[in-house]
Scaffold this active site. Structure first.
Site, short mmCIF file in Angstrom:
data_model
loop_
_atom_site.label_atom_id
_atom_site.label_comp_id
_atom_site.label_asym_id
_atom_site.label_seq_id
_atom_site.Cartn_x
_atom_site.Cartn_y
_atom_site.Cartn_z
N SER A 89 0.89 -1.34 0.09
CA SER A 89 -0.17 -0.10 0.11
C SER A 89 1.04 1.23 -0.08
CB SER A 89 -0.83 0.03 1.40
OG SER A 89 -1.45 1.27 1.52
N HIS A 102 -1.37 -1.81 -4.11
CA HIS A 102 -2.60 -1.58 -3.39
C HIS A 102 -2.87 0.00 -3.33
CE1 HIS A 102 -5.64 -2.91 -0.42
NE2 HIS A 102 -5.34 -1.86 0.29
N ASP A 144 -5.16 2.65 -2.00
CA ASP A 144 -6.15 3.31 -0.86
C ASP A 144 -6.87 4.61 -1.33
OD1 ASP A 144 -6.07 1.33 0.94
OD2 ASP A 144 -3.93 2.02 1.35
N MET A 203 -9.59 7.02 -0.63
CA MET A 203 -10.63 7.37 0.75
C MET A 203 -11.33 9.00 0.41
SD MET A 203 -8.08 6.75 3.81
CE MET A 203 -7.11 5.22 3.72
N HIS A 219 -8.56 -0.14 -3.58
CA HIS A 219 -9.31 -0.36 -2.40
C HIS A 219 -10.04 0.84 -2.10
CE1 HIS A 219 -9.27 -1.02 2.37
NE2 HIS A 219 -10.54 -1.16 1.63
N MET A 277 -12.50 3.17 -0.42
CA MET A 277 -13.14 3.25 0.78
C MET A 277 -14.07 4.63 0.63
SD MET A 277 -9.99 2.28 3.41
CE MET A 277 -8.76 2.42 1.90
N MET A 292 -10.46 -6.32 6.69
CA MET A 292 -9.94 -5.29 7.44
C MET A 292 -9.35 -5.81 8.92
SD MET A 292 -9.68 -2.81 5.40
CE MET A 292 -8.56 -1.85 6.39
N GLY A 336 -8.91 3.95 7.20
CA GLY A 336 -8.82 5.25 7.17
C GLY A 336 -7.22 6.00 7.24
N ASP A 388 -5.85 -6.38 5.54
CA ASP A 388 -5.24 -5.23 5.24
C ASP A 388 -5.35 -4.27 6.74
OD1 ASP A 388 -4.79 -2.68 4.41
OD2 ASP A 388 -6.41 -2.46 3.28
N GLY A 409 1.72 -1.80 4.17
CA GLY A 409 1.92 -0.20 3.84
C GLY A 409 3.21 0.07 4.64
C1 DX5 Z 1 -5.98 1.51 5.96
C2 DX5 Z 1 -5.67 1.26 4.61
C3 DX5 Z 1 -4.32 0.26 4.56
C4 DX5 Z 1 -3.23 0.86 5.23
C5 DX5 Z 1 -2.17 -0.12 5.50
O1 DX5 Z 1 -7.55 1.98 5.95
O2 DX5 Z 1 -6.77 0.43 3.85
O3 DX5 Z 1 -4.16 -0.22 3.12
O4 DX5 Z 1 -2.54 1.67 4.07
O5 DX5 Z 1 -1.18 0.32 6.13
P1 DX5 Z 1 -0.28 -0.17 7.21
O6 DX5 Z 1 0.21 -1.63 6.71
O7 DX5 Z 1 0.46 0.57 7.78
O8 DX5 Z 1 -1.41 -0.54 8.31
ZN ZN Z 2 -6.15 -0.68 1.87
#
Ligand code: DX5
Ligand code: ZN
Length: 222
Positions: free
Chosen positions: A10, A34, A36, A38, A67, A69, A138, A143, A174, A196
């Site tokens: 991510s 990946h 994200d 948001m 992904h 969100m 999750m 977030g 994730d 991530g």
């Molecule tokens: C959180 C995201 C994740 C996040 C993961 O809402 O969906 O993909 O970037 O990051 P780490 O691996 O640092 O938890």
């Molecule tokens: Zn994610």
């Protein structure tokens, strides 16, 4: 246990001012990127609107696992599939027509995926098993990157693995995945790992992807 492992870094914690270089740095050793997305409505954070995300997706040297969100995700999800994402995850909590949207994603040429937040039960969404190519469980509240892995989600991962049975459906986790937590998630049945901060805060992100994959593969082969 024997199963194929996928590592999907991510970029949420990558350096956005040099994003293409960050993506290039892990492209050779990663399965998918990946991304994200948001909207500051479904989650209390904002990353990209569709135009900004499209630019990343079309320029990326690595195929994208989007992904989403975002609230009211049904229409926009199909657009992400149409611009060439390899996989599109919609959240079960953000859609008004799960089966139709999953079908539309597939028809547009992407893998369809259903995301499940920590307080949402998988049992309510097991009925869609034949419409998904991946379930995303999750392991943090969505977030933000860098949060603590929720080990109490492993029971849900186990139950999702049972729902999947021997279908060739990926099971992604994730949130908070690192060298310290991946083994627990593997044992519960996950095979696709978003990583991530553990990757992009490492001094050598590509090496971290390689090391995590090697470690996970050694566990599934033993
Ligand atoms: C959180 C995201 C994740 C996040 C993961 O809402 O969906 O993909 O970037 O990051 P780490 O691996 O640092 O938890
Ligand atoms: Zn994610």
């Amino acid at each position: 246990m024997s199963r194929e492992i996928r590592i999907t870094p991510s970029i949420l914690n990558a350096d956005f001012s040099r994003l293409n270089e960050e993506i290039d740095s892990i492209a050779q050793v990663s399965d998918l990127l990946h991304l994200d997305v948001m909207d500051n409505v479904f989650v209390p954070n904002f990353t990209f609107d569709f135009d900004a995300a499209s630019k990343i997706i079309t320029e990326s040297s690595l195929a994208v696992d989007a992904h989403l969100m975002v609230a009211n995700v049904d229409d926009i999800a199909v657009k992400y599939a149409e611009i060439g994402c390899a996989s599109v995850t919609i959240h079960a909590e953000a859609t008004h027509n799960i089966p139709q949207t999953l079908k539309n994603i597939r028809s547009a040429g992407a893998r369809s995926s259903l995301g499940i937040k920590p307080n949402t039960s998988i049992e309510d969404y097991a009925q869609y098993v034949d419409l998904v190519d991946m379930y995303l469980i999750m392991t943090v509240e969505p977030g933000f990157g860098g949060q603590k892995f929720m080990e109490n989600m492993m029971e849900k991962v186990r139950r999702t693995s049972a729902v999947i049975g021997d279908r060739p459906i990926w099971l992604q986790v994730d949130g908070g995945i690192s060298m310290n937590t991946i083994e627990i998630a593997l044992e519960a049945g996950a095979d696709t790992f978003v990583v991530g901060s553990a990757v992009f805060n490492a001094s050598d992100p590509a090496q971290m992807v390689v090391d995590i994959r090697k470690f996970a593969t050694s566990k599934v082969e033993s």
